[in-house]
Design a protein around this motif. Structure first.
Motif, PDB file in Angstrom:
ATOM      1  N   ILE A 186       0.731  -1.113  -0.131  1.00  0.00           N
ATOM      2  CA  ILE A 186      -0.068   0.066   0.043  1.00  0.00           C
ATOM      3  C   ILE A 186       1.001   1.187   0.123  1.00  0.00           C
ATOM      4  CG2 ILE A 186      -1.454   1.057   1.439  1.00  0.00           C
ATOM      5  CD1 ILE A 186      -2.952  -1.302   2.357  1.00  0.00           C
ATOM      6  N   ALA A 187       1.867   1.173   0.715  1.00  0.00           N
ATOM      7  CA  ALA A 187       2.554   2.344   1.013  1.00  0.00           C
ATOM      8  C   ALA A 187       3.574   2.694  -0.371  1.00  0.00           C
ATOM      9  CB  ALA A 187       3.750   2.301   2.176  1.00  0.00           C
ATOM     10  N   ARG A 188       4.192   1.580  -0.958  1.00  0.00           N
ATOM     11  CA  ARG A 188       4.876   1.502  -2.105  1.00  0.00           C
ATOM     12  C   ARG A 188       4.039   2.208  -3.180  1.00  0.00           C
ATOM     13  NH1 ARG A 188       7.412  -2.391  -4.869  1.00  0.00           N
ATOM     14  NH2 ARG A 188       8.905  -1.104  -5.519  1.00  0.00           N
ATOM     15  N   THR A 189       2.794   1.772  -3.358  1.00  0.00           N
ATOM     16  CA  THR A 189       1.587   2.361  -4.347  1.00  0.00           C
ATOM     17  C   THR A 189       1.506   3.791  -4.133  1.00  0.00           C
ATOM     18  OG1 THR A 189       0.568   0.192  -4.405  1.00  0.00           O
ATOM     19  CG2 THR A 189      -0.365   2.013  -5.341  1.00  0.00           C
ATOM     20  N   ALA A 190       1.334   4.148  -2.723  1.00  0.00           N
ATOM     21  CA  ALA A 190       0.933   5.625  -2.217  1.00  0.00           C
ATOM     22  C   ALA A 190       2.068   6.601  -2.810  1.00  0.00           C
ATOM     23  CB  ALA A 190       0.874   5.821  -0.944  1.00  0.00           C
ATOM     24  N   SER A 208       3.142  -3.734  11.789  1.00  0.00           N
ATOM     25  CA  SER A 208       2.422  -2.656  10.552  1.00  0.00           C
ATOM     26  C   SER A 208       3.167  -1.135  10.446  1.00  0.00           C
ATOM     27  CB  SER A 208       0.958  -2.633  10.590  1.00  0.00           C
ATOM     28  OG  SER A 208       0.354  -3.754  10.662  1.00  0.00           O
ATOM     29  N   ASP A 209       3.499  -0.614  11.505  1.00  0.00           N
ATOM     30  CA  ASP A 209       4.209   0.551  11.612  1.00  0.00           C
ATOM     31  C   ASP A 209       5.414   0.466  11.073  1.00  0.00           C
ATOM     32  OD1 ASP A 209       5.434  -0.988  13.587  1.00  0.00           O
ATOM     33  OD2 ASP A 209       5.484   0.327  15.244  1.00  0.00           O
ATOM     34  N   ARG A 210       6.325  -0.611  11.465  1.00  0.00           N
ATOM     35  CA  ARG A 210       7.567  -0.614  10.211  1.00  0.00           C
ATOM     36  C   ARG A 210       7.307  -0.838   8.977  1.00  0.00           C
ATOM     37  NH1 ARG A 210      10.164  -5.204  14.045  1.00  0.00           N
ATOM     38  NH2 ARG A 210       8.018  -5.392  14.577  1.00  0.00           N
ATOM     39  N   ALA A 211       6.276  -1.507   8.626  1.00  0.00           N
ATOM     40  CA  ALA A 211       6.021  -1.922   7.081  1.00  0.00           C
ATOM     41  C   ALA A 211       5.583  -0.796   6.305  1.00  0.00           C
ATOM     42  CB  ALA A 211       4.789  -2.992   7.424  1.00  0.00           C
ATOM     43  N   VAL A 212       4.768  -0.015   7.037  1.00  0.00           N
ATOM     44  CA  VAL A 212       4.368   1.211   6.277  1.00  0.00           C
ATOM     45  C   VAL A 212       5.603   2.103   6.003  1.00  0.00           C
ATOM     46  CG1 VAL A 212       3.589   2.678   8.422  1.00  0.00           C
ATOM     47  CG2 VAL A 212       2.436   2.901   6.013  1.00  0.00           C
ATOM     48  N   ILE A 213       6.424   2.341   6.899  1.00  0.00           N
ATOM     49  CA  ILE A 213       7.557   3.083   6.892  1.00  0.00           C
ATOM     50  C   ILE A 213       8.606   2.699   5.722  1.00  0.00           C
ATOM     51  CG2 ILE A 213       9.632   4.235   7.897  1.00  0.00           C
ATOM     52  CD1 ILE A 213       6.815   5.395   8.454  1.00  0.00           C
ATOM     53  N   ALA A 214       8.671   1.346   5.741  1.00  0.00           N
ATOM     54  CA  ALA A 214       9.423   0.615   4.691  1.00  0.00           C
ATOM     55  C   ALA A 214       8.924   0.937   3.212  1.00  0.00           C
ATOM     56  CB  ALA A 214       9.270  -0.833   5.118  1.00  0.00           C
ATOM     57  N   GLY A 215       7.722   0.803   3.053  1.00  0.00           N
ATOM     58  CA  GLY A 215       7.092   0.913   1.825  1.00  0.00           C
ATOM     59  C   GLY A 215       7.114   2.528   1.254  1.00  0.00           C
ATOM     60  N   LEU A 216       7.149   3.277   2.406  1.00  0.00           N
ATOM     61  CA  LEU A 216       7.343   4.699   2.005  1.00  0.00           C
ATOM     62  C   LEU A 216       8.912   4.982   1.620  1.00  0.00           C
ATOM     63  CD1 LEU A 216       5.305   6.494   4.860  1.00  0.00           C
ATOM     64  CD2 LEU A 216       4.732   6.146   2.359  1.00  0.00           C
ATOM     65  N   LEU A 217       9.821   4.111   1.958  1.00  0.00           N
ATOM     66  CA  LEU A 217      11.018   4.121   1.436  1.00  0.00           C
ATOM     67  C   LEU A 217      11.275   3.573   0.478  1.00  0.00           C
ATOM     68  CD1 LEU A 217      12.781   4.024   5.185  1.00  0.00           C
ATOM     69  CD2 LEU A 217      12.397   5.988   3.908  1.00  0.00           C
ATOM     70  N   ASP A 218      10.188   2.827  -0.161  1.00  0.00           N
ATOM     71  CA  ASP A 218      10.332   1.901  -1.317  1.00  0.00           C
ATOM     72  C   ASP A 218      11.038   0.734  -1.239  1.00  0.00           C
ATOM     73  OD1 ASP A 218       9.111   1.568  -3.934  1.00  0.00           O
ATOM     74  OD2 ASP A 218      10.889   2.369  -4.853  1.00  0.00           O
ATOM     75  N   TYR A 275       1.499   6.841 -13.508  1.00  0.00           N
ATOM     76  CA  TYR A 275       1.886   5.476 -14.159  1.00  0.00           C
ATOM     77  C   TYR A 275       2.490   4.441 -13.086  1.00  0.00           C
ATOM     78  CZ  TYR A 275       2.957   1.669 -17.457  1.00  0.00           C
ATOM     79  OH  TYR A 275       3.098   0.486 -17.955  1.00  0.00           O
ATOM     80  N   ILE A 276       1.686   3.465 -12.639  1.00  0.00           N
ATOM     81  CA  ILE A 276       2.396   2.516 -11.956  1.00  0.00           C
ATOM     82  C   ILE A 276       2.458   1.059 -12.823  1.00  0.00           C
ATOM     83  CG2 ILE A 276       2.164   1.000  -9.572  1.00  0.00           C
ATOM     84  CD1 ILE A 276       0.140   3.479  -8.796  1.00  0.00           C
ATOM     85  N   PRO A 277       3.623   0.761 -13.320  1.00  0.00           N
ATOM     86  CA  PRO A 277       3.826  -0.505 -13.822  1.00  0.00           C
ATOM     87  C   PRO A 277       3.207  -1.871 -13.330  1.00  0.00           C
ATOM     88  CG  PRO A 277       5.724   0.920 -14.217  1.00  0.00           C
ATOM     89  CD  PRO A 277       4.847   1.383 -12.956  1.00  0.00           C
ATOM     90  N   ASN A 278       3.880  -1.953 -11.891  1.00  0.00           N
ATOM     91  CA  ASN A 278       3.355  -3.049 -11.192  1.00  0.00           C
ATOM     92  C   ASN A 278       3.942  -2.955  -9.918  1.00  0.00           C
ATOM     93  OD1 ASN A 278       3.629  -5.812  -9.834  1.00  0.00           O
ATOM     94  ND2 ASN A 278       3.045  -6.926 -11.592  1.00  0.00           N
TER      95      ASN A 278
END
Length: 226
Positions: free
Chosen positions: A29-33, A61-71, A220-223
């Motif tokens: 979710i965070a990587r998509t955002a 989930s707190d670490r996961a969302v931050i990780a996603g924001l860091l891609d 545009y989000i390829p995948n």
């Protein structure tokens, strides 16, 4: 229509963390955002709802969302220390939890992101299990995409014939549209068009759509797993 899952969804993704829905799904979710934002985030206001609100610390989930924001990808070993990496990169963040919100899926997170250019964007995502996600809203517009296909988000004025025009442009790229979601604030007001496609879009096509006078911006989000 009921949601369908494959055997691969039930097995879940290759991941770091105790739960495919509370960690891998949140990373996605965070990587998509950040791709919806279109630039590197410098600030994030994160709200967990329902089940997420009650368990986000214990399930990571707190670490996961931050990780996603860091891609970081779902199998990145740095997820466990995502807070440390966020500090190094200057990402500011805050958490909020709302334990009872009947209008939302049990595993829902809202991200209010601010980018380097001071652009802001709200994204609401749902983790459906097995790492599968649904991006429910983008800046208040219904979106409903999984980020598992080639996805294009177009913010534009509600111009007559615009949907047919865009579909015709994509047909010239030999793109087959799998799903389409259209949401608007009102007649002749700002609209959001979300297209999930079986194949990719050429860069020149994205540039052409971006320069149209009635188009505000194109994402545009390829995948999300690429």
């Amino acid at each position: 229509m009921a949601e369908r899952s494959s055997i691969f969804d039930m097995i879940g993704p290759v991941m770091i963390g105790p739960s495919s829905s509370h960690t891998a799904g949140v990373v996605r979710i965070a990587r998509t955002a950040i791709r919806v934002l279109g630039e590197k985030p410098v600030k994030a206001e994160i709200t967990f709802y329902n089940s997420f609100a009650r368990t986000y610390e214990g399930h990571g989930s707190d670490r996961a969302v931050i990780a996603g924001l860091l891609d970081f990808h779902t199998d990145d070993k740095r997820i466990k220390n995502a807070m440390d990496y966020a500090e190094e990169r200057g990402l500011e963040y805050s958490f909020r939890s709302i334990g009872s919100a009947a209008v939302y899926h049990p595993n829902t997170v809202k991200l209010r992101l601010t980018g380097e250019s001071s652009r802001t964007m709200d994204v609401i995502g749902e983790s459906l299990g097995g790492g599968v996600i649904n991006i429910r809203e983008v800046d208040g517009f219904s979106s409903g995409f999984s980020a598992s296909l080639h996805t294009m988000i177009i913010m534009a004025k509600d111009v007559k014939g615009s949907i047919a025009f865009i579909a015709n442009i994509l047909s010239n790229d030999d793109c087959n549209i799998a799903t389409m979601t259209v949401s608007r604030k009102g007649k002749n007001d700002l609209a959001c068009l979300v297209l999930e496609m079986d194949s990719g879009v050429r860069e020149i096509t994205l540039q052409y759509l971006e320069q149209l006078k009635w188009v505000k911006h194109v994402r545009y989000i390829p995948n999300i797993d690429q």
